[in-house]
Design a protein around this motif. Structure first.
Motif, PDB file in Angstrom:
ATOM      1  N   PHE A  78     -13.423  -4.572  19.343  1.00  7.77           N
ATOM      2  CA  PHE A  78     -13.189  -5.288  18.090  1.00  7.77           C
ATOM      3  C   PHE A  78     -12.070  -6.293  18.311  1.00  7.77           C
ATOM      4  O   PHE A  78     -10.953  -5.912  18.670  1.00  7.77           O
ATOM      5  N   ILE A  79     -12.364  -7.583  18.111  1.00  2.00           N
ATOM      6  CA  ILE A  79     -11.376  -8.634  18.388  1.00  2.00           C
ATOM      7  C   ILE A  79     -11.057  -9.410  17.112  1.00  2.00           C
ATOM      8  O   ILE A  79     -11.896 -10.130  16.570  1.00  2.00           O
ATOM      9  N   ASN A  80      -9.828  -9.254  16.642  1.00  2.00           N
ATOM     10  CA  ASN A  80      -9.302 -10.055  15.536  1.00  2.00           C
ATOM     11  C   ASN A  80      -8.805 -11.372  16.104  1.00  2.00           C
ATOM     12  O   ASN A  80      -7.728 -11.423  16.708  1.00  2.00           O
ATOM     13  N   ASN A  81      -9.575 -12.423  15.916  1.00  2.00           N
ATOM     14  CA  ASN A  81      -9.188 -13.729  16.448  1.00  2.00           C
ATOM     15  C   ASN A  81      -8.848 -14.727  15.348  1.00  2.00           C
ATOM     16  O   ASN A  81      -8.054 -15.639  15.577  1.00  2.00           O
ATOM     17  N   ALA A 108      -4.901  -9.369   6.953  1.00  2.00           N
ATOM     18  CA  ALA A 108      -6.350  -9.344   7.177  1.00  2.00           C
ATOM     19  C   ALA A 108      -6.762  -8.636   8.462  1.00  2.00           C
ATOM     20  O   ALA A 108      -7.714  -7.851   8.455  1.00  2.00           O
ATOM     21  N   PRO A 109      -6.076  -8.867   9.605  1.00  2.00           N
ATOM     22  CA  PRO A 109      -6.499  -8.161  10.819  1.00  2.00           C
ATOM     23  C   PRO A 109      -6.433  -6.639  10.681  1.00  2.00           C
ATOM     24  O   PRO A 109      -7.344  -5.932  11.123  1.00  2.00           O
ATOM     25  N   ILE A 110      -5.379  -6.131  10.037  1.00  2.00           N
ATOM     26  CA  ILE A 110      -5.226  -4.688   9.897  1.00  2.00           C
ATOM     27  C   ILE A 110      -6.252  -4.129   8.918  1.00  2.00           C
ATOM     28  O   ILE A 110      -6.880  -3.093   9.183  1.00  2.00           O
ATOM     29  N   LYS A 111      -6.450  -4.813   7.797  1.00  2.00           N
ATOM     30  CA  LYS A 111      -7.429  -4.341   6.819  1.00  2.00           C
ATOM     31  C   LYS A 111      -8.854  -4.435   7.360  1.00  2.00           C
ATOM     32  O   LYS A 111      -9.707  -3.603   7.021  1.00  2.00           O
ATOM     33  N   THR A 112      -9.120  -5.419   8.215  1.00  2.00           N
ATOM     34  CA  THR A 112     -10.464  -5.534   8.804  1.00  2.00           C
ATOM     35  C   THR A 112     -10.705  -4.406   9.797  1.00  2.00           C
ATOM     36  O   THR A 112     -11.789  -3.810   9.818  1.00  2.00           O
ATOM     37  N   ILE A 113      -9.712  -4.092  10.620  1.00  2.00           N
ATOM     38  CA  ILE A 113      -9.835  -2.936  11.515  1.00  2.00           C
ATOM     39  C   ILE A 113     -10.049  -1.671  10.699  1.00  2.00           C
ATOM     40  O   ILE A 113     -10.921  -0.844  11.015  1.00  2.00           O
ATOM     41  N   GLU A 114      -9.265  -1.510   9.656  1.00  2.00           N
ATOM     42  CA  GLU A 114      -9.370  -0.336   8.799  1.00  2.00           C
ATOM     43  C   GLU A 114     -10.784  -0.180   8.240  1.00  2.00           C
ATOM     44  O   GLU A 114     -11.347   0.912   8.225  1.00  2.00           O
ATOM     45  N   ASP A 125     -16.556   2.057  24.171  1.00  2.00           N
ATOM     46  CA  ASP A 125     -15.322   1.524  24.755  1.00  2.00           C
ATOM     47  C   ASP A 125     -14.100   1.839  23.895  1.00  2.00           C
ATOM     48  O   ASP A 125     -13.023   2.097  24.409  1.00  2.00           O
ATOM     49  N   LYS A 126     -14.274   1.740  22.576  1.00  2.00           N
ATOM     50  CA  LYS A 126     -13.202   2.047  21.613  1.00  2.00           C
ATOM     51  C   LYS A 126     -11.931   1.239  21.898  1.00  2.00           C
ATOM     52  O   LYS A 126     -10.870   1.780  22.203  1.00  2.00           O
ATOM     53  N   LYS A 127     -12.053  -0.099  21.754  1.00  2.00           N
ATOM     54  CA  LYS A 127     -10.919  -0.989  21.980  1.00  2.00           C
ATOM     55  C   LYS A 127     -10.743  -1.913  20.783  1.00  2.00           C
ATOM     56  O   LYS A 127     -11.714  -2.472  20.271  1.00  2.00           O
ATOM     57  N   VAL A 128      -9.491  -2.085  20.354  1.00  2.00           N
ATOM     58  CA  VAL A 128      -9.153  -2.961  19.234  1.00  2.00           C
ATOM     59  C   VAL A 128      -8.106  -3.957  19.706  1.00  2.00           C
ATOM     60  O   VAL A 128      -7.030  -3.562  20.178  1.00  2.00           O
ATOM     61  N   ILE A 129      -8.417  -5.246  19.566  1.00  2.00           N
ATOM     62  CA  ILE A 129      -7.533  -6.310  20.042  1.00  2.00           C
ATOM     63  C   ILE A 129      -7.218  -7.251  18.892  1.00  2.00           C
ATOM     64  O   ILE A 129      -8.117  -7.672  18.164  1.00  2.00           O
ATOM     65  N   SER A 130      -5.954  -7.590  18.733  1.00  2.00           N
ATOM     66  CA  SER A 130      -5.565  -8.639  17.795  1.00  2.00           C
ATOM     67  C   SER A 130      -4.940  -9.786  18.585  1.00  2.00           C
ATOM     68  O   SER A 130      -3.997  -9.579  19.357  1.00  2.00           O
ATOM     69  N   ILE A 131      -5.496 -10.976  18.388  1.00  2.00           N
ATOM     70  CA  ILE A 131      -4.949 -12.157  19.046  1.00  2.00           C
ATOM     71  C   ILE A 131      -3.693 -12.576  18.286  1.00  2.00           C
ATOM     72  O   ILE A 131      -3.732 -12.859  17.089  1.00  2.00           O
TER      73      ILE A 131
END
Length: 227
Positions: A78-81, A108-114, A125-131
Motif C-alpha cells: 500500500f503506497i500513500n503517494n 489522509a494517508p493515515i486514515k486511508t491506511i486505516e 507482502d503486508k507493506k505500508v509505505i507513505s511518501i
C-alpha cells in the motif's frame, strides 16, 4: 506477483510507480482525484493487471466507499503517494492552505491506511509505505521557510512511527520514504534526479522492507534520514 495500491497516480512519481510495477508483472490498483482527466494513466488501461479508480484522499467518505468496493481484494503493498505543496514563508502563511495541507499530507494517508487495513491484512507482502520528504526532518531543517509543507510532512512522519508499532502486531511493515529532489510538477525543474531514477530506487527499498527494518525514515537510495 504482488497487488499494489497507489494513490496520486495521475502524474509524476505516482504514474511512474504504476508503470514500473506493471512492467515487472505486478497487479496495480491506481487511484487519483479525477481519473477521467488522467490521460497518461488512461493510456495504460489496456493492461489487464491495472485497475483505475477516482479517489480524493481528502474525502474520507470516498475512501471508505472505495474500500467497500474492494473489500474482498487483498493488498500486498500500500503506497500513500498523493500530496500537495503550498508555498509559505514567514509573514505570508495562509491558515486555510495550512489546514488543507495537513488534511491531505498528514491526516489522509493515515486514515486511508486505516480504512484499507482489512485488505492489507489479507495480503501476502503486508507493506505500508507513505511518501514523505526530507523537508519533514527537523534535524535537516537548516534553512527555515516552507512552514506549511515541512510541518505537514513532519506530522506524517510522526504518525507513521505510531503506525509502525501498531501494525507490527499484524505482521505489517511500514516505511516513510523520501523520493529525493525530483524533477516533477511539484518538485520543479531544478530537481537533482528524474522520476525514473527516484521510483526505481524507491521500489528497491520497498522490496527490501520487512518487519526487521520496519519504521525507517529513508530515502530512495536507501540512506537513513535523521528525524
Amino acid at each position: 506477483m504482488s497487488k499494489i495500491f497507489i494513490t496520486g497516480t495521475n502524474r509524476g512519481l505516482g504514474l511512474e510507480f504504476v508503470k514500473q510495477f506493471l512492467n515487472r508483472g505486478d497487479e496495480v490498483i491506481a487511484t487519483c482525484r479525477n481519473s477521467e482527466n488522467a490521460s497518461e494513466l488512461n493510456q495504460l488501461q489496456d493492461n489487464p493487471n491495472l485497475e483505475i479508480f477516482s479517489l480524493d484522499v481528502g474525502d474520507h467518505n470516498a475512501v471508505q466507499k472505495l474500500q467497500q468496493q474492494l473489500a474482498d481484494q487483498p493488498i500486498d503493498i500500500f503506497i500513500n503517494n498523493a500530496g500537495i505543496w503550498r508555498s509559505s514563508q514567514l509573514g505570508n502563511i495562509s491558515i486555510d492552505e495550512w489546514m488543507e495541507s495537513f488534511r491531505i499530507n498528514s491526516i489522509a494517508p493515515i486514515k486511508t491506511i486505516e480504512s484499507f487495513l482489512p485488505n492489507i491484512k489479507l495480503g501476502q507482502d503486508k507493506k505500508v509505505i507513505s511518501i514523505t520528504s526530507k523537508m519533514g526532518s527537523i534535524d535537516d531543517n537548516t534553512s527555515g521557510g516552507s512552514y506549511i509543507y515541512r510541518s505537514s510532512k513532519t506530522a506524517l512522519n510522526s504518525a507513521m512511527q505510531s503506525m509502525r508499532h501498531d501494525l507490527k502486531n499484524h505482521g505489517i511493515a511500514t516505511c516513510t520514504l523520501h523520493p529525493g529532489w525530483v524533477r516533477t510538477d511539484m518538485g520543479g525543474p531544478g530537481g537533482w534526479i528524474d522520476v525514473l531514477e527516484s521510483v526505481s530506487g524507491m521500489i528497491k527499498v520497498i522490496d527490501q522492507l520487512s518487519i526487521d527494518n520496519s519504521g525507517e525514515y529513508i530515502d530512495y537510495a536507501g540512506k537513513i534520514i535523521p528525524w
